[in-house]
Write an enzyme that holds these catalytic residues in place. Structure first.
Site, PDB file in Angstrom:
ATOM      1  N   ARG A  73       0.833  -1.210   0.000  1.00  0.00           N
ATOM      2  CA  ARG A  73       0.000   0.000   0.000  1.00  0.00           C
ATOM      3  C   ARG A  73       0.867   1.259   0.000  1.00  0.00           C
ATOM      4  NH1 ARG A  73      -2.009   0.702   4.412  1.00  0.00           N
ATOM      5  NH2 ARG A  73      -1.330  -1.173   5.498  1.00  0.00           N
ATOM      6  N   LYS A 100      -8.440  -2.327   1.572  1.00  0.00           N
ATOM      7  CA  LYS A 100      -8.188  -1.471   2.717  1.00  0.00           C
ATOM      8  C   LYS A 100      -8.858  -0.103   2.529  1.00  0.00           C
ATOM      9  CE  LYS A 100      -6.405  -3.731   6.100  1.00  0.00           C
ATOM     10  NZ  LYS A 100      -5.404  -4.689   6.028  1.00  0.00           N
ATOM     11  N   HIS A 141      -9.700  -3.438  13.145  1.00  0.00           N
ATOM     12  CA  HIS A 141      -8.664  -4.062  12.315  1.00  0.00           C
ATOM     13  C   HIS A 141      -8.185  -5.302  13.062  1.00  0.00           C
ATOM     14  CE1 HIS A 141      -4.484  -3.880  10.217  1.00  0.00           C
ATOM     15  NE2 HIS A 141      -5.326  -4.615   9.548  1.00  0.00           N
ATOM     16  N   SER A 186       0.099  -4.933  10.344  1.00  0.00           N
ATOM     17  CA  SER A 186       0.455  -5.860   9.279  1.00  0.00           C
ATOM     18  C   SER A 186       1.632  -6.758   9.689  1.00  0.00           C
ATOM     19  CB  SER A 186       0.813  -5.056   8.033  1.00  0.00           C
ATOM     20  OG  SER A 186       0.982  -5.912   6.950  1.00  0.00           O
ATOM     21  N   LYS A 193      -2.445 -11.700  12.639  1.00  0.00           N
ATOM     22  CA  LYS A 193      -3.917 -11.762  12.637  1.00  0.00           C
ATOM     23  C   LYS A 193      -4.419 -12.926  11.771  1.00  0.00           C
ATOM     24  CE  LYS A 193      -4.506  -7.611  10.920  1.00  0.00           C
ATOM     25  NZ  LYS A 193      -3.086  -7.275  10.810  1.00  0.00           N
ATOM     26  N   THR A 194      -3.909 -12.988  10.545  1.00  0.00           N
ATOM     27  CA  THR A 194      -4.371 -14.028   9.623  1.00  0.00           C
ATOM     28  C   THR A 194      -3.906 -15.406  10.089  1.00  0.00           C
ATOM     29  OG1 THR A 194      -4.351 -12.444   7.807  1.00  0.00           O
ATOM     30  CG2 THR A 194      -4.351 -14.775   7.206  1.00  0.00           C
ATOM     31  N   ASP A 243      -9.229 -10.237   9.113  1.00  0.00           N
ATOM     32  CA  ASP A 243      -8.667  -8.876   9.070  1.00  0.00           C
ATOM     33  C   ASP A 243      -9.600  -7.715   9.434  1.00  0.00           C
ATOM     34  OD1 ASP A 243      -6.202  -7.443   8.396  1.00  0.00           O
ATOM     35  OD2 ASP A 243      -7.314  -6.600   6.730  1.00  0.00           O
ATOM     36  N   ARG A 283       1.489 -12.437  -1.420  1.00  0.00           N
ATOM     37  CA  ARG A 283       0.167 -12.582  -0.809  1.00  0.00           C
ATOM     38  C   ARG A 283      -0.716 -13.575  -1.539  1.00  0.00           C
ATOM     39  NH1 ARG A 283      -1.754  -9.357   3.770  1.00  0.00           N
ATOM     40  NH2 ARG A 283      -0.146  -7.801   4.066  1.00  0.00           N
TER      41      ARG A 283
HETATM   42  N1  LIG Z   1       5.275 -16.620  16.525  1.00  0.00           N
HETATM   43  C1  LIG Z   1       4.613 -16.225  15.445  1.00  0.00           C
HETATM   44  N2  LIG Z   1       3.320 -15.836  15.532  1.00  0.00           N
HETATM   45  C2  LIG Z   1       2.650 -15.408  14.470  1.00  0.00           C
HETATM   46  N3  LIG Z   1       3.169 -15.358  13.225  1.00  0.00           N
HETATM   47  C3  LIG Z   1       4.454 -15.751  13.050  1.00  0.00           C
HETATM   48  C4  LIG Z   1       5.213 -16.205  14.143  1.00  0.00           C
HETATM   49  N4  LIG Z   1       6.441 -16.507  13.686  1.00  0.00           N
HETATM   50  C5  LIG Z   1       6.438 -16.282  12.371  1.00  0.00           C
HETATM   51  N5  LIG Z   1       5.245 -15.830  11.958  1.00  0.00           N
HETATM   52  C6  LIG Z   1       4.920 -15.417  10.567  1.00  0.00           C
HETATM   53  O1  LIG Z   1       4.563 -14.047  10.603  1.00  0.00           O
HETATM   54  C7  LIG Z   1       3.618 -13.748   9.612  1.00  0.00           C
HETATM   55  C8  LIG Z   1       2.371 -13.128  10.217  1.00  0.00           C
HETATM   56  O2  LIG Z   1       1.628 -12.577   9.170  1.00  0.00           O
HETATM   57  P1  LIG Z   1       0.058 -12.481   9.091  1.00  0.00           P
HETATM   58  O3  LIG Z   1      -0.583 -13.545   9.918  1.00  0.00           O
HETATM   59  O4  LIG Z   1      -0.313 -12.435   7.658  1.00  0.00           O
HETATM   60  O5  LIG Z   1      -0.133 -11.055   9.749  1.00  0.00           O
HETATM   61  P2  LIG Z   1      -1.342 -10.050   9.633  1.00  0.00           P
HETATM   62  O6  LIG Z   1      -2.530 -10.811   9.181  1.00  0.00           O
HETATM   63  O7  LIG Z   1      -1.479  -9.506  11.009  1.00  0.00           O
HETATM   64  O8  LIG Z   1      -0.889  -9.011   8.647  1.00  0.00           O
HETATM   65  C9  LIG Z   1       3.302 -15.039   8.918  1.00  0.00           C
HETATM   66  O9  LIG Z   1       4.080 -15.113   7.769  1.00  0.00           O
HETATM   67  C10 LIG Z   1       3.719 -16.092   9.958  1.00  0.00           C
HETATM   68  O10 LIG Z   1       4.095 -17.294   9.380  1.00  0.00           O
HETATM   69  C1  LIG Z   2      -3.620  -5.987   3.370  1.00  0.00           C
HETATM   70  C2  LIG Z   2      -3.123  -5.583   4.477  1.00  0.00           C
HETATM   71  O1  LIG Z   2      -3.457  -6.242   5.637  1.00  0.00           O
HETATM   72  P1  LIG Z   2      -2.633  -7.110   6.674  1.00  0.00           P
HETATM   73  O2  LIG Z   2      -1.192  -6.924   6.376  1.00  0.00           O
HETATM   74  O3  LIG Z   2      -3.022  -6.536   7.984  1.00  0.00           O
HETATM   75  O4  LIG Z   2      -3.060  -8.521   6.510  1.00  0.00           O
HETATM   76  C3  LIG Z   2      -2.317  -4.372   4.475  1.00  0.00           C
HETATM   77  O5  LIG Z   2      -2.006  -3.860   5.547  1.00  0.00           O
HETATM   78  O6  LIG Z   2      -2.021  -3.898   3.359  1.00  0.00           O
HETATM   79 CA   LIG Z   3      -2.979  -4.384   7.913  1.00  0.00          CA
HETATM   80 MN   LIG Z   4      -3.747 -10.372   7.500  1.00  0.00          MN
END
Ligand SMILES: Nc1ncnc2c1ncn2[C@@H]1O[C@H](COP(=O)(O)OP(=O)(O)O)[C@@H](O)[C@H]1O
Ligand SMILES: C=C(OP(=O)(O)O)C(=O)O
Ligand SMILES: [Ca+2]
Ligand SMILES: [Mn+2]
Length: 653
Positions: A171, A316, A335, A353, A357-358, A372, A437
Site C-alpha cells: 500500500r 483497505k 482491524h 500488518s 492476525k491471519t 482482518d 500474498r
Molecule cells: N510466533 C509467530 N506468531 C505469528 N506469526 C508468526 C510467528 N512466527 C512467524 N510468523 C509469521 O509471521 C507472519 C504473520 O503474518 P500475518 O498472519 O499475515 O499477519 P497479519 O494478518 O497480522 O498481517 C506469517 O508469515 C507467519 O508465518
Molecule cells: C492488506 C493488508 O493487511 P494485513 O497486512 O493486515 O493482513 C495491508 O495492511 O495492506
Molecule cells: Ca494491515
Molecule cells: Mn492479515
C-alpha cells in the site's frame, strides 16, 4: 490372386448386424445425434448459459420479476451512469462480454437496443466507441481473461492464479487523500498522526475524470457488484470498476459474493471504486506529490485509484469507508481477525500488518470468522469481508496447513516466484517482494463459519511483533492497559507491507490501524472500552516477535509456542495461572504455560546480555512515552476516571 494383370474383385464381407436387440456384441451407445449444423455451433454447446452464482448458497435463485433482457438493460444503464464523464454529461456506450468473443453480432444487437442515449453536449471520439462490460464474472472466466490479456499471469501447480501487481507491491499510505468538505472537516480526524491528508472536491473530480476517461478508453472493463459486512442489517453494497481480471478476481474473493437473487435486486451501489491503477495521476494536479493517488470522497461515496495496481489498496480503502460509516451507527469497526471455539467463545486478534492476525485466527481447532476486518455491534461480531488475504513469505505446509491448502484454483497469488516448468511456487523467494500474498474466498478454509458472524468476544488479543525482543510473549492486561496498548498500536517489524519500509523499525499506529481509521482514535478506543466492560472481555498482549535479543541477535518466537499461548487464552486456563509483574511496563506475566518453556515467558531470562536487555527495554519505553504524548490531552469515555487510568497504564521509569 491376379490373372492376366486384372485384380480379382474382393469377395464381399458378410454384413454385421448392429441392431440393439441383436447378439449384444456391438451395441450402440452413442445416443442421439448432436444437433449442430456447423463446428462453431457444436462448440457453442460447450457453454451452458447461467448467471453468476455464489459458492455459498447454491445456484437456486428465483427468476421471477424481470425478464433477462430487461435486467441486463437496467444493469448496463446503472454501469453507464457509474462511468459517466461528468464534464461531458454522458456515460459510455456499453455492451456485455469479452470484445474478442465470437458473438460480436449478438453483442452489437444488444448495444443498439440497450444503449441509453444521454444528451450529448459536445461530441468526442470517445463517445463513439463501445466499452465491453465484464460483469461479476466467475473465477474460471477471470482466469481465462487474465491469462489471455495480462502479462505475468500464470497457473501455479496447485491451481492458483499467479499475478504481478506491478511497481507497487504494497500500500501507499502517503498517497491517500480524503476530500475535505463542510461535513468531513468537523467529523474526521485531521492533522498530526492522522492518515487523512486533505484534498478539495474539485481536485477529486479532476482525478475522477482522469480515471473514468482511462477506463472508458479501454475495450473492456470489469464490474463487480458485491457486499461488505455479514451483519444483514448493516450490509453495504459496493461496486468495483477495474481494468484487470486480477483486480476483479481479487475483489470477487475478498468481498462477500452475492447470490443470484441478491444480484438481481442489487440496484444502486452504496459505494463505488474506480480502479484505474495502471494509469498515473497527473503530478501537475494540486495535492499530488507522486504519480500515485488513492482518493476518497465520502459525500459522493466514491474512491478513485490512479498509479498503483496493488490490489490490497481496494480492500483497505473500503475498510476506511467502514471506519467512517459504522461508528455513525454505534458499531465499532476493528482491524482484527476473529475466531470462535466449539463452545462459542470468541477471540479478536488486533495487530498491525505482519503481526499474526491471519495466521493465528486461522486455527484448525476453531471456527474462522475472518482474518482482518470486523464490526462489533450490539449483536456481536461480524466479518466485513468474504475472503482472506494471507502473507505467503516462507509459508510452509507443516506450520500453516489450512492456508497452504487454500492456495488452489480460484486463489490469487501476488508477486510470488515459481519454477518455470513445474509452476511450483518457491515461498522463500523474496526477489519480487517480501510482501507476497494469497487472496482466497473464506470458505477455502475448511472450518470457516458461514455466515461469518459470532457472539460477543471473550478475549481481546493485542498482537505486537516486537523486533526489540523485550516484550513478554504474553501478558494479561487490565482494561486501562488494554486501552493504552490499543491506542499506542505498537509493532516493530523487519519488513513491511507499506511501500518503502524495509528496515526494522518501531511503528505506532493508533487502534492498530491508523492508516484506515477516519475518526479520532479516542472515539474507537472509548467504544472498545465500553464493549469490553459490558461483555466482560479480557485483554491480552501477545508478542509474536523476538526473544533472546533484538532482531539480529535473538530469534522470532516459534509459531508453535505462540499457538500454545493462544490455546491457553482460549481455554481459559491462562486466566487462572500464577502471575508476576514486570518492571517498567508493569505487565502481568504467567509463570507457566503448558507446552511452552517457562524461561521464555520472562524476556530477561532469554537474553545473555542483561545490560543490553535493560537498555533496550528503556529505549522501547521511551518510544512508547513519546508516542503517547499526543493523546494525553484527550478524554476517553464519559468520566475522567478511565482517561486517568489509561495514562497511568503506560511504562513507568
Ligand atoms: N510466533 C509467530 N506468531 C505469528 N506469526 C508468526 C510467528 N512466527 C512467524 N510468523 C509469521 O509471521 C507472519 C504473520 O503474518 P500475518 O498472519 O499475515 O499477519 P497479519 O494478518 O497480522 O498481517 C506469517 O508469515 C507467519 O508465518
Ligand atoms: C492488506 C493488508 O493487511 P494485513 O497486512 O493486515 O493482513 C495491508 O495492511 O495492506
Ligand atoms: Ca494491515
Ligand atoms: Mn492479515
Amino acid at each position: 490372386m491376379a490373372t492376366n494383370g486384372v485384380p480379382m474383385p474382393r469377395s464381399p464381407l458378410a454384413r454385421i448386424l448392429t441392431d440393439k436387440k441383436g447378439d449384444g456384441i456391438c451395441h450402440d451407445d452413442s445416443g442421439k445425434a448432436v444437433r449442430a449444423q456447423t463446428i462453431d455451433e457444436l462448440h457453442s454447446l460447450q457453454k451452458k448459459r447461467s448467471a453468476p452464482t455464489t459458492p455459498l448458497e447454491g445456484a437456486q435463485g428465483v427468476f421471477a420479476t424481470l425478464s433477462e433482457d430487461e435486467r441486463q438493460r437496467q444493469q448496463l444503464q446503472s454501469i453507464s451512469a457509474s462511468l459517466a464523464s461528468l464534464t461531458r454529461g454522458t456515460g459510455p456506450k456499453l455492451v456485455r462480454g469479452d470484445p474478442a468473443a465470437k458473438s460480436a453480432q449478438a453483442v452489437s444487437h444488444v448495444a443498439h437496443h440497450h444503449h441509453v442515449e444521454a444528451p450529448t453536449i459536445s461530441v468526442s471520439d470517445s463517445s463513439l466507441k463501445f466499452t465491453h462490460v465484464l460483469y461479476n464474472l466467475s473465477s474460471a472466466e477471470l482466469y481465462e481473461l487474465a491469462i489471455k490479456y495480462e502479462k505475468g499471469s500464470f497457473i501455479t501447480s496447485s491451481g492458483a492464479l499467479a499475478t504481478m501487481s506491478g511497481a507497487k507491491t504494497g500500500r501507499s499510505p502517503r498517497d491517500k487523500r480524503v476530500v475535505i468538505d463542510e461535513t468531513t472537516q468537523d467529523e474526521l480526524w485531521w492533522g498530526k498522526g492522522s492518515p487523512n491528508i486533505e484534498m478539495d472536491e474539485h481536485t477529486f473530480m479532476v482525478n475522477r475524470e482522469r480515471a473514468v476517461d482511462y477506463l472508458n478508453s479501454l475495450d473492456k472493463v470489469f464490474v463487480n457488484d458485491q457486499f461488505l459486512n455479514w451483519d444483514p442489517q448493516n450490509r453495504i453494497k459496493v461496486r468495483i470498476v477495474s481494468a484487470r481480471a486480477y483486480h476483479s478476481l481479487f475483489m470477487h474473493n475478498m468481498c462477500i459474493r452475492p447470490t443470484l437473487e441478491e444480484l438481481e435486486n442489487f440496484g444502486t451501489p452504496d459505494f463505488t471504486i474506480y480502479n484505474a491503477g495502471q494509469f498515473p495521476c497527473n503530478r501537475y494536479t494540486h495535492y499530488m506529490t507522486s504519480s500515485t493517488s488513492i482518493d476518497l470522497n465520502l459525500a459522493r461515496r466514491e474512491m478513485v485509484i490512479l498509479g498503483t495496481q496493488y490490489a490490497g489498496e481496494m480492500k483497505k480503502g473500503l475498510f476506511g469507508v467502514m471506519h467512517y460509516l459504522m461508528p455513525k451507527r454505534q458499531i465499532l469497526s476493528l482491524h482484527s481477525g476473529c475466531n470462535m471455539g466449539k463452545d462459542g467463545d470468541v477471540a479478536l486478534f488486533f495487530g498491525l500488518s505482519g503481526t499474526g492476525k491471519t495466521t493465528l485466527s486461522t486455527d484448525h481447532n476453531r471456527f474462522l470468522i475472518g482474518d482482518d476486518e470486523h464490526c462489533w455491534s450490539d449483536n456481536g461480531v461480524s466479518n466485513i469481508e468474504g475472503g482472506c488475504y494471507a502473507k505467503c513469505i516462507d509459508l510452509s505446509r507443516e506450520k500453516e496447513p489450512d492456508i497452504w491448502n487454500a492456495i488452489k484454483f480460484g486463489t490469487v497469488l501476488e508477486n510470488v516466484v515459481f519454477d518455470e516448468y513445474t509452476r511450483e511456487v518457491d515461498y522463500g523467494e523474496k526477489s519480487v517482494t517480501e510482501n507476497t500474498r494469497a487472496a482466497y474466498p473464506i470458505e477455502y478454509i475448511p472450518n470457516a463459519k458461514i455466515p461469518c458472524v459470532a457472539p460477543h468476544p471473550k478475549n481481546v488479543i493485542l498482537l505486537a511483533c516486537d523486533a526489540f525482543g523485550v516484550l513478554p510473549p504474553v501478558s494479561k492486561l487490565s482494561l486501562a492497559q488494554t486501552m493504552y496498548h490499543f491506542i499506542s498500536g505498537y509493532t516493530a517489524l523487519v519488513a513491511g507491507t507499506e511501500d518503502g519500509i524495509k528496515e526494522p523499525t518501531a511503528t505506532f499506529s493508533a487502534c492498530f490501524g491508523a492508516a484506515f481509521i477516519m475518526l479520532h482514535p479516542t472515539k474507537y478506543a472509548a467504544m472498545l472500552a465500553e464493549k469490553m466492560q459490558k461483555h466482560g472481555a479480557t485483554g491480552w498482549l501477545v508478542n509474536t516477535g523476538w526473544s533472546g535479543g533484538s532482531y539480529g541477535t535473538g530469534n522470532r518466537i516459534k509459531l508453535a509456542y505462540t499457538r500454545k499461548i493462544i490455546d491457553a487464552i482460549h481455554s481459559g486456563s491462562l486466566l487462572n495461572a500464577t502471575y508476576e509483574k514486570t518492571e517498567v511496563f508493569g505487565l502481568e506475566i504467567p509463570t507457566e504455560i503448558e507446552g511452552v518453556p517457562s524461561e521464555l515467558l520472562r524476556p530477561e531470562n532469554t537474553w545473555d546480555d542483561k545490560h543490553a536487555y535493560k537498555n533496550t527495554l528503556s529505549k522501547l519505553a521511551c518510544l512508547f512515552k513519546n508516542n503517547f504524548e499526543t493523546f494525553t490531552n484527550y478524554k476517553i469515555g464519559k468520566g475522567n476516571k478511565l482517561t486517568e487510568d489509561i495514562l497511568a497504564a503506560g511504562p513507568n521509569f
